[in-house]
Scaffold this active site. Sequence first.
Site, PDB file in Angstrom:
ATOM      1  N   GLY A   1      19.975 -30.612 -38.058  1.00  0.00           N
ATOM      2  CA  GLY A   1      20.293 -29.895 -38.597  1.00  0.00           C
ATOM      3  C   GLY A   1      19.561 -28.917 -37.543  1.00  0.00           C
ATOM      4  O   GLY A   1      20.194 -29.405 -36.049  1.00  0.00           O
TER       5      GLY A   1
ATOM      6  N   ASP B   1      13.954 -35.335 -35.895  1.00  0.00           N
ATOM      7  CA  ASP B   1      14.807 -35.080 -36.821  1.00  0.00           C
ATOM      8  C   ASP B   1      13.979 -34.052 -36.815  1.00  0.00           C
ATOM      9  O   ASP B   1      12.270 -33.688 -37.561  1.00  0.00           O
ATOM     10  CB  ASP B   1      14.915 -36.054 -37.925  1.00  0.00           C
ATOM     11  CG  ASP B   1      16.205 -36.326 -38.792  1.00  0.00           C
ATOM     12  OD1 ASP B   1      16.444 -34.951 -38.924  1.00  0.00           O
ATOM     13  OD2 ASP B   1      17.057 -37.115 -39.844  1.00  0.00           O
TER      14      ASP B   1
ATOM     15  N   GLY C   1      17.875 -30.631 -46.674  1.00  0.00           N
ATOM     16  CA  GLY C   1      18.351 -28.984 -46.706  1.00  0.00           C
ATOM     17  C   GLY C   1      18.858 -29.312 -46.584  1.00  0.00           C
ATOM     18  O   GLY C   1      19.731 -28.116 -46.898  1.00  0.00           O
TER      19      GLY C   1
ATOM     20  N   GLU D   1      19.324 -40.255 -43.321  1.00  0.00           N
ATOM     21  CA  GLU D   1      18.680 -40.044 -42.652  1.00  0.00           C
ATOM     22  C   GLU D   1      17.405 -41.036 -42.647  1.00  0.00           C
ATOM     23  O   GLU D   1      16.885 -41.065 -41.717  1.00  0.00           O
ATOM     24  CB  GLU D   1      17.598 -38.488 -42.841  1.00  0.00           C
ATOM     25  CG  GLU D   1      18.770 -37.285 -42.012  1.00  0.00           C
ATOM     26  CD  GLU D   1      18.601 -36.263 -42.766  1.00  0.00           C
ATOM     27  OE1 GLU D   1      18.725 -35.568 -41.769  1.00  0.00           O
ATOM     28  OE2 GLU D   1      17.921 -35.431 -43.610  1.00  0.00           O
TER      29      GLU D   1
ATOM     30  N   LYS E   1       7.249 -24.391 -41.028  1.00  0.00           N
ATOM     31  CA  LYS E   1       7.618 -25.452 -42.433  1.00  0.00           C
ATOM     32  C   LYS E   1       6.643 -26.187 -42.645  1.00  0.00           C
ATOM     33  O   LYS E   1       6.143 -26.820 -43.249  1.00  0.00           O
ATOM     34  CB  LYS E   1       8.229 -26.594 -41.291  1.00  0.00           C
ATOM     35  CG  LYS E   1       9.419 -26.226 -40.739  1.00  0.00           C
ATOM     36  CD  LYS E   1      10.573 -25.763 -41.819  1.00  0.00           C
ATOM     37  CE  LYS E   1      12.087 -25.712 -41.532  1.00  0.00           C
ATOM     38  NZ  LYS E   1      12.784 -26.513 -40.548  1.00  0.00           N
TER      39      LYS E   1
HETATM   40  C1  5RP Z   1      18.931 -32.329 -43.398  1.00  0.00           C
HETATM   41  C2  5RP Z   1      17.829 -31.849 -43.230  1.00  0.00           C
HETATM   42  C3  5RP Z   1      17.218 -31.115 -41.698  1.00  0.00           C
HETATM   43  O1  5RP Z   1      16.053 -31.655 -40.998  1.00  0.00           O
HETATM   44  C4  5RP Z   1      16.765 -29.883 -42.257  1.00  0.00           C
HETATM   45  O2  5RP Z   1      16.946 -29.503 -43.249  1.00  0.00           O
HETATM   46  C5  5RP Z   1      15.850 -29.011 -41.111  1.00  0.00           C
HETATM   47  O3  5RP Z   1      16.414 -28.527 -40.817  1.00  0.00           O
HETATM   48  P1  5RP Z   1      16.818 -27.301 -39.848  1.00  0.00           P
HETATM   49  O4  5RP Z   1      16.336 -27.877 -38.195  1.00  0.00           O
HETATM   50  O5  5RP Z   1      17.784 -26.264 -39.625  1.00  0.00           O
HETATM   51  O6  5RP Z   1      15.093 -26.083 -40.659  1.00  0.00           O
HETATM   52  O7  5RP Z   1      16.755 -32.787 -43.575  1.00  0.00           O
HETATM   53  O8  5RP Z   1      19.287 -32.991 -44.307  1.00  0.00           O
END
Ligand code: 5RP
Length: 228
Positions: free
Chosen positions: A30, A81, A96, A103, A121
Amino acid sequence: MIDVDGQKRAAGEAAAALVETGMIVGLGTGSTAVWFVRALAARKLNIIGVPTSKATEELAAGLGIRIGELGETRTIDLTVDGADEIGPGLSLIKGGGAALLREKLVWEASSRCVVIADAAKRVKTLGKFLLPIEVVAYGHKTTALRICDALAEFDLGVAPMLRRRDGEPVKTDGGNLIYDAACGRIEEPAALAAALKSVTGVVEHGLFLDLADLALVGGPDGVMEFEP
Ligand code: 5RP
């Protein structure tokens, strides 16, 4: 005042500072994880990175990080992550970016997991973000109906939607499909997680519970730390 991208960057850089030479490091997926991987590569430590997606693998390898595969290395020391939502007790919604299965495999193999995110978030109750549910492609419409039944048991009477990009179903790195469920409010995340896992055809869901040890959240004024 730091903008959203600056918040993600600050969180990623703070997490990179936690890495020590010799570590096996899980590399998230991400836009926030990209900042982490970049900051980590810039430190030029002798580490092995275990990526959670093909996209992260490409990025990390391109920046000179040595790549290891899950299972090839001993326990992962630290995984960093992003997340789509951070709720009470560092319960999370992830997926997302459609990388939730890899993951979760990497997170569960890690001694310590640090989630990095921008301030938006953080939520009081999980569920405003669509809950991703990864399913095998074979019979996925039937699986979706059974997911619907499982959600209804929690008064989440919503039909999960097949995730598409440019009109085509999104395929995960493992060749599976993603359904997104608009739950609204998930009052019983652990029970919902168990119910979803019990549906044949569901490979994994985006509820990450009791996995994160620390959250580094970039805010308008700097990085805040949260523990479960
Ligand atoms: C991917 C994920 C990402 O960590 C999550 O969508 C957050 O993304 P971003 O840092 O672009 O907001 O779970 O599968």
